[in-house]
Design a protein around this motif. Structure first.
Motif, PDB file in Angstrom:
ATOM      1  N   TYR A 131       1.141  -4.520  10.846  1.00 32.37           N
ATOM      2  CA  TYR A 131       0.670  -3.894  12.327  1.00 32.37           C
ATOM      3  C   TYR A 131       1.078  -2.505  12.281  1.00 32.37           C
ATOM      4  CZ  TYR A 131      -2.218  -7.578  14.710  1.00 32.37           C
ATOM      5  OH  TYR A 131      -3.342  -8.183  15.204  1.00 32.37           O
ATOM      6  N   GLN A 132       2.448  -2.205  12.155  1.00 31.72           N
ATOM      7  CA  GLN A 132       2.995  -0.797  12.235  1.00 31.72           C
ATOM      8  C   GLN A 132       2.154  -0.068  11.361  1.00 31.72           C
ATOM      9  OE1 GLN A 132       6.965  -1.746  11.652  1.00 31.72           O
ATOM     10  NE2 GLN A 132       7.330  -2.746  13.298  1.00 31.72           N
ATOM     11  N   GLN A 133       1.957  -0.259  10.083  1.00 33.69           N
ATOM     12  CA  GLN A 133       1.416   0.585   9.282  1.00 33.69           C
ATOM     13  C   GLN A 133       0.030   0.500   9.364  1.00 33.69           C
ATOM     14  OE1 GLN A 133       3.321   0.352   5.346  1.00 33.69           O
ATOM     15  NE2 GLN A 133       1.731   1.433   4.201  1.00 33.69           N
ATOM     16  N   TRP A 134      -0.623  -0.302   9.888  1.00 31.63           N
ATOM     17  CA  TRP A 134      -2.138  -0.426   9.955  1.00 31.63           C
ATOM     18  C   TRP A 134      -2.440   0.623  11.331  1.00 31.63           C
ATOM     19  CZ3 TRP A 134      -4.826  -5.373  12.173  1.00 31.63           C
ATOM     20  CH2 TRP A 134      -5.932  -5.324  12.446  1.00 31.63           C
ATOM     21  N   MET A 135      -1.401   0.334  12.361  1.00 27.78           N
ATOM     22  CA  MET A 135      -1.675   0.983  13.528  1.00 27.78           C
ATOM     23  C   MET A 135      -1.488   2.555  13.356  1.00 27.78           C
ATOM     24  SD  MET A 135       0.092  -1.170  16.539  1.00 27.78           S
ATOM     25  CE  MET A 135      -1.070  -2.391  17.328  1.00 27.78           C
ATOM     26  N   TYR A 136      -0.387   2.730  12.317  1.00 30.64           N
ATOM     27  CA  TYR A 136      -0.162   4.399  11.821  1.00 30.64           C
ATOM     28  C   TYR A 136      -1.507   4.785  11.328  1.00 30.64           C
ATOM     29  CZ  TYR A 136       2.528   8.231  10.363  1.00 30.64           C
ATOM     30  OH  TYR A 136       2.829   9.514  10.013  1.00 30.64           O
ATOM     31  N   PHE A 137      -2.183   4.054  10.376  1.00 28.20           N
ATOM     32  CA  PHE A 137      -3.306   4.738   9.691  1.00 28.20           C
ATOM     33  C   PHE A 137      -4.317   4.867  10.736  1.00 28.20           C
ATOM     34  CE2 PHE A 137      -7.287   4.753   7.613  1.00 28.20           C
ATOM     35  CZ  PHE A 137      -6.782   5.575   6.357  1.00 28.20           C
ATOM     36  N   ALA A 157       0.909  -1.213  -0.079  1.00 28.67           N
ATOM     37  CA  ALA A 157      -0.060  -0.011   0.034  1.00 28.67           C
ATOM     38  C   ALA A 157       0.737   1.171  -0.199  1.00 28.67           C
ATOM     39  CB  ALA A 157      -0.892   0.117   1.204  1.00 28.67           C
ATOM     40  N   ALA A 158       0.092   2.399  -0.349  1.00 27.08           N
ATOM     41  CA  ALA A 158       0.872   3.630  -0.175  1.00 27.08           C
ATOM     42  C   ALA A 158       1.503   3.864   1.227  1.00 27.08           C
ATOM     43  CB  ALA A 158      -0.044   4.841  -0.554  1.00 27.08           C
ATOM     44  N   LYS A 159       2.468   4.644   1.332  1.00 29.83           N
ATOM     45  CA  LYS A 159       3.382   5.003   2.632  1.00 29.83           C
ATOM     46  C   LYS A 159       2.597   5.836   3.400  1.00 29.83           C
ATOM     47  CE  LYS A 159       6.031   1.720   1.526  1.00 29.83           C
ATOM     48  NZ  LYS A 159       5.575   0.418   2.211  1.00 29.83           N
ATOM     49  N   PRO A 160       2.895   5.782   4.816  1.00 29.86           N
ATOM     50  CA  PRO A 160       2.110   6.928   5.624  1.00 29.86           C
ATOM     51  C   PRO A 160       2.611   8.247   5.184  1.00 29.86           C
ATOM     52  CG  PRO A 160       3.117   5.224   6.771  1.00 29.86           C
ATOM     53  CD  PRO A 160       3.478   4.909   5.373  1.00 29.86           C
ATOM     54  N   ASP A 161       1.592   9.252   4.862  1.00 29.64           N
ATOM     55  CA  ASP A 161       1.670  10.684   4.743  1.00 29.64           C
ATOM     56  C   ASP A 161       1.988  10.927   3.351  1.00 29.64           C
ATOM     57  OD1 ASP A 161       1.152  11.411   7.499  1.00 29.64           O
ATOM     58  OD2 ASP A 161       3.409  10.772   8.132  1.00 29.64           O
ATOM     59  N   SER A 162       1.757   9.760   2.356  1.00 26.68           N
ATOM     60  CA  SER A 162       1.906  10.047   1.000  1.00 26.68           C
ATOM     61  C   SER A 162       0.647  10.745   0.481  1.00 26.68           C
ATOM     62  CB  SER A 162       2.337   8.711   0.192  1.00 26.68           C
ATOM     63  OG  SER A 162       1.144   7.998   0.518  1.00 26.68           O
ATOM     64  N   LYS A 163       0.767  11.187  -0.504  1.00 21.89           N
ATOM     65  CA  LYS A 163      -0.553  11.843  -1.353  1.00 21.89           C
ATOM     66  C   LYS A 163      -1.501  10.785  -1.392  1.00 21.89           C
ATOM     67  CE  LYS A 163      -1.961  14.429  -5.328  1.00 21.89           C
ATOM     68  NZ  LYS A 163      -1.579  15.022  -6.717  1.00 21.89           N
ATOM     69  N   LYS A 164      -1.241   9.736  -1.895  1.00 16.53           N
ATOM     70  CA  LYS A 164      -2.406   8.683  -1.933  1.00 16.53           C
ATOM     71  C   LYS A 164      -3.110   8.394  -0.438  1.00 16.53           C
ATOM     72  CE  LYS A 164      -4.847   5.353  -3.890  1.00 16.53           C
ATOM     73  NZ  LYS A 164      -5.845   5.556  -5.211  1.00 16.53           N
ATOM     74  N   TRP A 165      -2.274   8.252   0.360  1.00 16.26           N
ATOM     75  CA  TRP A 165      -2.554   7.922   1.820  1.00 16.26           C
ATOM     76  C   TRP A 165      -3.489   9.110   2.512  1.00 16.26           C
ATOM     77  CZ3 TRP A 165      -0.568   4.566   5.639  1.00 16.26           C
ATOM     78  CH2 TRP A 165      -0.894   4.879   7.173  1.00 16.26           C
TER      79      TRP A 165
END
Length: 516
Positions: A372-378, A290-298
């Motif tokens: 989990y790290q990216q899920w939790m960040y979202f 998936a798109a990375k945190p804080d990217s335009k798509k995110w």
């Protein structure tokens, strides 16, 4: 319409629907509701985000909070003249120094449907013992009639159970598969007449989803969706939210909405959805695509979901064995609180949903840790920008036990970056708001229902004090000990001794093991 059409339900997990357990017996636990009940001297956490305050006296008449009175300050004697006066027939409970929270709202709680023969009493008492006073029941896997009987009996308080909000699995209790928008509308009207309060979707063609969601809105029904991999290419979270879906379950469909350089998940060539180790093993690698945190798509996806007032109900707890199987297999509560039928269901089995430990590796667990790290960040990012995140458990699968799993979800929200008051908010008022019930439950306010949780220690400092097994610590005599969890759970003004409920569950498990 007695025949279950399970085409959609079976497709999500390659499972068979379990035999329903014994229905709940008539209530013998709990006292009240009382004409007038006064809780004396507690420290209140209202659930709306306000900090703790106390001591307070809370006055309850029948099942409603009628007064909340400050009666002093911490560390000094209570000011007697400030206290509400008790009448001759009033009931008083001394909770001085104890913490009072709103009853918890479990937004994803199956009464059954996993292992065979799980008694409703077992599930309900574990939920109540862990402070859960309202449960959104997703799917009605024990059968619509079975669930509706328990809904009615809980509303009457003739059984010891949380309030049950039934969401029926799309297509259930219908005489034919739903293949047209007209059939979808007909089914929605039918289950609304049966008393359903919402629909649980797993996937369907867009035109059928649109028809069902449009009719659900007309019928004032809620909606939730597990965006199953078999249909997620037709409808990810953004697609369904635009059509009017109100809540997403778990995280399926969200990474797919965040894809930038692909439309379909990168499946291995050998992947077979009906092989559950394939299914969950590769799901653990999905967020990395998936798109990375804080990217335009995110930010685009996040902001559109915020604008749609969309609710995320993550149920992080149910996948936790994927990142640490040994921890979940050896949890403290299994010995005394896990029924043999559940334990057998959890063990590796190619026929049982969620029992996918055929050859689970270190690399599988590490992939899930990164998931989990990216899920939790979202989740934290969504919450920080005003998004509604609620709390659910999905227990009965993957080494997760009713009640205990819900408390673990609180700890995982804390790990995701929520502060303690935000966690309580997610577990109480956020769920009530998502259910359209915030005027009745979800926080401690005058005029609201008397749904309360009373704990001997401070849960804002340590959520572990809410577990039925208590909190393990070293006492002042240098002796390892356990501090009891929740003291009392109050639902509709009925006071349940949580420790007695746990004793009753332990006895149920002991008898089941003896007869096994």
């Amino acid at each position: 319409m007695k025949k279950f059409i399970l085409t959609i339900l079976l497709s999500i997990s390659s499972m068979t629907i379990a035999a329903p357990g014994e229905e709940a017996p008539d209530r013998t636990s709990g006292e009240g509701p009382f004409k007038r009940l006064i809780l004396r001297g507690g420290i209140m956490v209202n659930g709306e985000g306000a900090p703790a305050r106390g001591p307070v006296d809370i006055v309850i008449e029948n099942d409603r909070i009628v007064n909340i009175v400050n009666v002093g300050n911490p560390g000094v004697p209570i000011i007697s003249k400030k206290r509400p006066v008790a009448g001759k027939h009033d009931v008083e409970i001394d909770v001085e120094g104890q913490y009072i929270l709103p009853g918890f709202v479990n937004m994803h709680g199956h009464i059954g449907g996993s292992a065979d023969d799980i008694p409703a009493e077992y599930v309900f008492k574990l939920w109540l013992a862990h402070g859960i006073t309202t449960v959104r029941e997703p799917g009605s896997f024990n059968g619509v009639d079975w669930v509706m009987r328990h809904v009615e009996r809980s509303n009457e308080n003739s059984i010891a159970a949380p309030r049950i909000i039934p969401y029926v699995g799309f297509g259930m209790d219908f005489d034919e598969p739903i293949t047209t928008p007209e059939q979808a509308k007909m089914w929605v009207k039918y289950i609304a007449k049966q008393g359903a309060q919402g629909i649980k979707f797993f996937g369907a063609p867009p035109e059928i989803m649109e028809a069902a969601l449009t009719e659900a809105k007309k019928q004032h029904l809620g909606s939730m969706m597990h965006h199953a991999q078999l249909d997620v290419t037709n409808m990810n979270v953004i697609d369904s939210a635009r059509l009017g879906l109100t809540t997403m379950e778990h995280w399926y469909g969200l990474p797919e909405a965040l894809f930038e350089h692909q439309h379909i998940q990168n499946y291995s060539p050998h992947y077979n959805y009906n092989n559950e180790q394939d299914r969950f093993g590769e799901a653990g690698r999905l967020w990395q695509q998936a798109a990375k945190p804080d990217s335009k798509k995110w930010l685009t996806v996040r902001d559109e979901l915020l604008a749609l007032d969309f609710t995320i109900n993550p149920t992080m707890t149910i996948y936790e064995a994927s990142r640490d199987l040994m921890r979940e297999m050896n949890a403290d509560w299994h010995k005394e609180y896990t029924l043999p039928t559940l334990w057998d269901f959890f063990l590796p089995n190619r026929y049982a949903h969620g029992s996918y430990w055929f050859d689970w590796t270190t690399d599988d667990e590490i992939a899930w840790k990164k998931n989990y790290q990216q899920w939790m960040y979202f989740l934290n990012d969504y919450k920080n920008h005003g998004g509604r995140v609620t709390t659910g458990s999905d227990a009965g699968y993957i080494f997760k036990i009713y009640g205990f799993a819900f408390i673990r979800e609180l700890e995982l929200l804390r790990e995701a970056g929520f502060n303690a008051l935000e966690v309580i908010q997610s577990a109480t008022i956020n769920g009530a708001e998502a259910l359209g019930m915030k005027d009745e439950i979800g926080s401690i306010r005058i005029g609201k229902k008397a749904d309360l949780v009373i704990v001997n220690e401070n849960p804002l400092r340590n959520f572990k004090v809410l577990y039925g097994t208590g909190h393990f610590k070293l006492d002042e005599q240098n002796t390892p000990t356990r501090v009891n969890g929740i003291n009392l759970t109050i639902k509709d003004g009925i006071v349940y001794d949580s420790q007695k409920l746990l004793t009753q569950v332990r006895e149920m498990v002991r008898k089941a093991k003896a007869s096994n």
